[in-house]
Design an enzyme around this catalytic site. Structure first.
Site, short mmCIF file in Angstrom:
data_model
loop_
_atom_site.label_atom_id
_atom_site.label_comp_id
_atom_site.label_asym_id
_atom_site.label_seq_id
_atom_site.Cartn_x
_atom_site.Cartn_y
_atom_site.Cartn_z
N HIS A 10 0.88 -1.31 0.03
CA HIS A 10 0.16 0.14 0.18
C HIS A 10 0.76 1.18 -0.04
O HIS A 10 0.69 2.22 -0.74
CB HIS A 10 -0.74 0.08 1.36
CG HIS A 10 -1.75 -1.17 1.38
ND1 HIS A 10 -1.58 -1.81 2.36
CD2 HIS A 10 -2.82 -1.45 0.60
CE1 HIS A 10 -2.56 -2.79 2.19
NE2 HIS A 10 -3.53 -2.23 1.21
N LEU A 56 3.38 -9.11 -0.79
CA LEU A 56 2.71 -8.72 0.42
C LEU A 56 1.22 -8.49 0.41
O LEU A 56 0.54 -8.41 -0.66
CB LEU A 56 3.21 -7.18 0.60
CG LEU A 56 4.60 -7.12 0.90
CD1 LEU A 56 4.90 -5.74 1.49
CD2 LEU A 56 5.21 -8.07 1.87
#
Ligand code: PAF
Length: 285
Positions: A34, A181
């Site tokens: 992110h 991830l």
């Protein structure tokens, strides 16, 4: 950094903010994947907005929704350090008030792969993303390649509904051993975590074969599946796909050189480690 819960206030703040404005939609539980989107947005925009909203409409399974990791204070800390200007943290009632009953229906592209295993998932994603786009009116919106099908669905929606913004797809961020991830990785046991690097190894094999001249989709699919099947801790394989990157139509072997015909091929997989479902993909070429 302003943290805003109200849709009306968020919309006002975005209209008054200097443009270009970049939006990074998230469901929180932020990780470096992110943050790579946030950094890219920071580099390309005068205003950066992040939304943190665990969207119930995209979870078919209530248990999956319940288990979704949440830590708002930590997330706010992380985005503050990245120089984010606006963070939207609505409640479910703010996004779906009583009587809410209009949905963005995704066509065939939403029924494949993830859509086939999570019915209604992309209807939920497209609806919330369309609402976020309408509230924030970003010039650019940032998504990770990790959710490959999601990026295709959103680009299709932006085109079909003339939403007039640019979708920026950023590369998947991986751990040193290759595991992509994901907020779900925290649910893996240490043994599963170690084994999960094998998911990337499997899709990398397709890349290796492709580079060495193997263009038959059936061979690539079979080889990836074989590697996954040999991994003892994997409890199930939902799919192994070799598809045209723009449509996600599965490729066949009818043309020896599919590379020439279809610009971009996505190899994607979804597997289960116990209760944890992981997805990953790689773009060939
Ligand atoms: O990728 C996600 O985290 C979500 O699907 C998104 C785009 C924020 C919509 O809820």
């Amino acid at each position: 950094m302003r943290v805003i819960k109200s849709a009306r206030v968020m919309s006002q703040a975005c209209r008054q903010a200097p443009h270009p404005l970049g939006l990074v939609p998230t469901m929180g539980a932020l990780h470096d994947g992110h943050l790579s989107l946030v950094r890219r947005a920071r580099a390309e925009n005068r205003t950066v907005a992040v939304s943190i909203f665990v969207n119930p409409a995209q979870f078919g399974n209530p248990q999956d929704l319940e288990c979704y990791p949440e830590d708002l204070e930590r997330d706010l800390d992380l985005v503050r350090r990245e120089g984010v200007d606006l963070v939207f943290t609505p409640t479910a009632k703010e996004i779906y008030p009583a009587g809410f009953d209009t949905w963005v229906e995704v066509g065939a592209i939403g029924d494949k792969l993830e859509g086939a295993h999570r019915p209604g998932h992309f209807r939920g994603v497209a609806t919330v993303v369309a609402k976020l786009f309408n509230l924030v009116r970003p010039d650019l919106a940032y998504f990770g390649q990790k959710d490959g099908q999601q990026t295709v669905v959103i680009q299709q929606m932006v085109r079909d509904l003339d939403l007039g913004l640019t979708v920026v797809v950023c590369p998947t961020v991986r751990q040193a051993d290759g595991l992509a991830l994901s907020s779900r990785n925290v649910h893996l046991t240490p043994e599963q975590r170690e084994a999960a690097a094998g998911v990337y190894q499997a899709i990398l094999r397709a890349d290796e074969l492709w580079r060495s001249g193997e263009k038959k989709a059936s061979v690539l699919r079979q080889q990836v599946r074989k590697i996954l099947e040999n991994q003892l801790l994997i409890d199930g394989i939902d799919y192994v796909s070799v598809a045209a990157a723009g449509t996600l139509d599965e490729l066949d072997d009818s043309n020896e050189s599919i590379q020439d015909v279809v610009p971009g091929t996505m190899v994607s997989v979804a597997v289960h480690y116990g209760q944890v479902r992981l997805i990953d993909n790689i773009l060939l070429d």
